[in-house]
Motif scaffolding. Structure first.
Motif, PDB file in Angstrom:
ATOM      1  N   VAL A   1      47.726  43.598  47.569  1.00  0.00           N
ATOM      2  CA  VAL A   1      46.551  44.372  48.012  1.00  0.00           C
ATOM      3  C   VAL A   1      46.134  43.951  49.432  1.00  0.00           C
ATOM      4  O   VAL A   1      45.566  44.745  50.177  1.00  0.00           O
ATOM      5  N   SER A   2      46.488  42.727  49.829  1.00  0.00           N
ATOM      6  CA  SER A   2      46.302  42.365  51.237  1.00  0.00           C
ATOM      7  C   SER A   2      47.144  43.283  52.133  1.00  0.00           C
ATOM      8  O   SER A   2      46.708  43.704  53.214  1.00  0.00           O
ATOM      9  N   TYR A   3      48.338  43.577  51.677  1.00  0.00           N
ATOM     10  CA  TYR A   3      49.196  44.509  52.433  1.00  0.00           C
ATOM     11  C   TYR A   3      48.525  45.880  52.506  1.00  0.00           C
ATOM     12  O   TYR A   3      48.488  46.514  53.568  1.00  0.00           O
TER      13      TYR A   3
ATOM     14  N   PHE B   1      54.221  36.893  59.531  1.00  0.00           N
ATOM     15  CA  PHE B   1      53.849  35.819  58.601  1.00  0.00           C
ATOM     16  C   PHE B   1      52.580  36.240  57.850  1.00  0.00           C
ATOM     17  O   PHE B   1      51.675  36.825  58.447  1.00  0.00           O
ATOM     18  N   LYS B   2      52.528  35.889  56.565  1.00  0.00           N
ATOM     19  CA  LYS B   2      51.355  36.277  55.767  1.00  0.00           C
ATOM     20  C   LYS B   2      51.072  35.190  54.742  1.00  0.00           C
ATOM     21  O   LYS B   2      51.990  34.675  54.107  1.00  0.00           O
ATOM     22  N   GLY B   3      49.808  34.848  54.578  1.00  0.00           N
ATOM     23  CA  GLY B   3      49.455  33.864  53.550  1.00  0.00           C
ATOM     24  C   GLY B   3      48.061  33.329  53.749  1.00  0.00           C
ATOM     25  O   GLY B   3      47.484  33.404  54.836  1.00  0.00           O
TER      26      GLY B   3
ATOM     27  N   ALA C   1      53.544  32.424  55.141  1.00  0.00           N
ATOM     28  CA  ALA C   1      52.834  31.351  55.856  1.00  0.00           C
ATOM     29  C   ALA C   1      51.721  30.836  54.957  1.00  0.00           C
ATOM     30  O   ALA C   1      51.410  31.445  53.935  1.00  0.00           O
ATOM     31  N   LYS C   2      51.149  29.740  55.293  1.00  0.00           N
ATOM     32  CA  LYS C   2      49.964  29.242  54.588  1.00  0.00           C
ATOM     33  C   LYS C   2      49.230  28.302  55.522  1.00  0.00           C
ATOM     34  O   LYS C   2      49.843  27.688  56.408  1.00  0.00           O
ATOM     35  N   GLY C   3      47.942  28.160  55.296  1.00  0.00           N
ATOM     36  CA  GLY C   3      47.169  27.247  56.129  1.00  0.00           C
ATOM     37  C   GLY C   3      46.052  26.623  55.335  1.00  0.00           C
ATOM     38  O   GLY C   3      45.794  27.011  54.196  1.00  0.00           O
TER      39      GLY C   3
HETATM   40  O1  LIG Z   1      46.645  37.808  50.385  1.00  0.00           O
HETATM   41  C1  LIG Z   1      47.407  37.159  51.072  1.00  0.00           C
HETATM   42  O2  LIG Z   1      47.816  37.504  52.152  1.00  0.00           O
HETATM   43  C2  LIG Z   1      47.941  35.812  50.589  1.00  0.00           C
HETATM   44  C3  LIG Z   1      47.332  35.295  49.335  1.00  0.00           C
HETATM   45  C4  LIG Z   1      47.923  33.937  49.061  1.00  0.00           C
HETATM   46  O3  LIG Z   1      47.657  33.007  49.795  1.00  0.00           O
HETATM   47  C5  LIG Z   1      48.852  33.751  47.978  1.00  0.00           C
HETATM   48  O4  LIG Z   1      49.377  34.737  47.447  1.00  0.00           O
HETATM   49  O5  LIG Z   1      49.121  32.588  47.623  1.00  0.00           O
END
Ligand SMILES: O=C(O)CCC(=O)C(=O)O
Ligand SMILES: NC(=O)C1=CN([C@@H]2O[C@H](COP(=O)(O)OP(=O)(O)OC[C@H]3O[C@@H](n4cnc5c(N)ncnc54)[C@H](OP(=O)(O)O)[C@@H]3O)[C@@H](O)[C@H]2O)C=CC1
Length: 453
Positions: free
Chosen positions: A386-388, A107-109, A143-145
């Motif tokens: 770029v987070s990846y 999960f990423k966000g 994901a998101k928080g």
């Molecule tokens: O950089 C991230 O992992 C997520 C950035 C983010 O929340 C988005 O793309 O909406």
């Protein structure tokens, strides 16, 4: 307080979308009853996201069970965070993490701190992350928080305490190979540094637990500017594909002058674009010949209000979306372009740097008017891309140069655009639907390959 009228039809549709699969013990009838008892506001963010997704799902003719699987979040966590205020008083805050889908990877966000944060909003944003990572073809889920708080009313110490409490509360569902947060509205490198520290205290040094960290604390060069830079790459690709030339000489209006909006403005300006108006939450400033963006950044960084910038004239911030330009860039909050105001836009392209800035009804108006929309799941995908890269560098304990990061970002944005443009042209779809079609196919394929048992 007057409550909005019950909309049972809408409540049922929404409940079916989000919770039927999560309540297997109750049959369809009890799910309907439950829906009738728990109505939601008609135009929720999650419903809007599902409306867009449904168009792509219809196009793909996915069966109902697969639709439900893809629309329903995998896990929703709601926590209460208690901190001591500087005054000595105890304060509690609600926070959420929605893990939408991890078929293609962890999960990423991002994490958002705002008084508008609620479960509905976070659900919608988590879903968008699943489709964003898929359309960008990076190996993550979505994901998101967020914490429901007004960061302006909190001191730095209180924000740090709140961030650390969030890590403590969410730790069981996080991990560098499980769920990796990042910055979003009102969060940045500072919060990500606290986040990494708190997590590392419990499990040992783990830079890969979060991205968007300070550069001297295993953050990636180029991450801070990445969402704005990616937006500029996306606009460049669209202009080229439409035979409209390049960025130089075009006019741009930007709503939001935080991380994403200000970096987009800087890079457009560097490339010869004319940024003719910008707005933040308090005001807007315009200059027909183009704002001196570096001077504006300096002005705002010095603590002055955006609207008081001497190099332009103040305009009511409500008018920002209607300022004539080639490209309008909403880079602030969701749901700002609606059926009510979409007719007033005076641009040929809307580049969705924000998440969910256009409602489905507003989108229909823009389609009828022939305004092209670069959809959020692609347009602002530079940040997570770029987070990846940051996560990959962290896993290898290695650092790439900023040039390398930016060049890789350019390649990823360009390749993703070509895929979307090709599907949109071949299947005669708007870019948004084409992007969702690609993303849905990738996620569904990964889910099917992993098996269901
Ligand atoms: O950089 C991230 O992992 C997520 C950035 C983010 O929340 C988005 O793309 O909406
Ligand atoms: N940060 C990232 O990497 C990514 C962000 N995004 C999305 O981009 C958008 C902006 O995020 P980000 O730049 O990080 O957030 P920031 O908190 O850095 O900036 C938000 C900006 O929006 C402004 N704003 C808030 N409300 C309004 C309003 N009603 N009208 C006009 N401006 C407003 C804020 O003004 P003020 O400063 O006055 O409050 C601020 O300038 C969000 O939708 C986010 O989800 C998407 C992908 C990645």
């Amino acid at each position: 307080m007057t409550l909005p009228p019950l909309d049972l039809q809408n409540a049922e549709a929404m409940q079916a979308d989000w919770t039927v699969a999560a309540t297997p013990a109750s049959g369809p009838l009890s799910a309907r009853k439950l829906a009738a008892l728990t109505p939601r506001p008609p135009a929720s963010h999650a419903a809007n996201t599902n409306t867009f997704l449904s168009e792509a799902l219809d196009h793909l003719n996915f069966p109902p069970a697969m639709r439900r699987l893809l629309l329903t979040p995998q896990r929703e966590v709601a926590v209460k965070l208690a901190i001591r205020r500087d005054s000595g008083e105890l304060a509690t805050f609600h926070a959420f993490r929605v893990q939408h889908d991890d078929s293609r990877g962890p999960f990423k966000g991002g994490l958002r701190y705002s008084p508008e944060v609620d479960l509905d909003d976070v659900r919608s944003l988590a879903s968008l992350m699943t489709w964003k990572t898929a359309v960008m073809d990076i190996p993550f889920g979505g994901a998101k928080g967020g914490i429901c708080c007004d960061p302006r009313q909190l001191s730095e110490r209180e924000l740090e305490a709140l961030t650390r409490k969030l890590v403590q509360a969410l730790r069981p569902v996080l991990g560098a190979h499980t769920d990796i947060p990042a910055p979003d509205m009102n969060t940045g490198a500072r919060e990500m540094g606290w986040f990494m520290d708190e997590y590392s205290k419990a499990v040992g040094f783990t830079p890969g637990i979060v991205t968007g960290k300070p550069v001297h604390l295993h953050g990636s060069l180029g991450r801070e500017a990445a969402t704005g830079r990616g937006t500029v790459f996306a606009i460049r690709e669209l202009l080229q594909a439409q035979g409209l030339g390049g960025i130089a000489g075009k006019t741009f209006v930007i709503q939001g002058f935080g991380n994403v909006g200000s970096w987009a403005a800087r890079i457009l300006h560097e490339q010869g674009g004319r940024v003719v108006a910008v707005a933040d939450a308090y005001g807007a400033v315009a200059a027909e010949g183009g704002l001196d963006v570096p001077a504006l950044v300096q002005h705002v960084t010095a603590g002055e209000s955006l609207a008081s910038f001497p190099g332009g004239s103040e305009v009511p911030k409500e008018r920002i979306l209607a300022v004539p330009c080639d490209v309008l860039i909403p880079a602030a909050i969701g749901g700002v372009i609606t059926e009510a105001n979409a007719g007033a836009l005076q641009c040929t392209i809307v580049a969705e740097a924000a998440n969910g800035p256009i409602t489905p009804d507003g989108d229909q108006v823009l389609r009828r008017r022939g305004i092209t929309v670069l959809p959020d799941i692609y347009c602002n995908g530079g940040g997570v891309t770029v987070s990846y890269f940051e996560w990959s560098q962290n896993l290898q304990s290695y650092r790439w140069t900023e040039e390398e990061v930016n060049a890789r970002l350019d390649r990823t944005m360009t390749e993703a655009f070509r895929g979307i443009w090709e599907v949109a042209t071949r299947e005669r779809l708007p870019l948004r639907t084409a992007a969702f079609v690609i993303a849905l196919q990738r996620v569904a394929q990964a889910r099917a390959n992993r098996g269901f048992d």
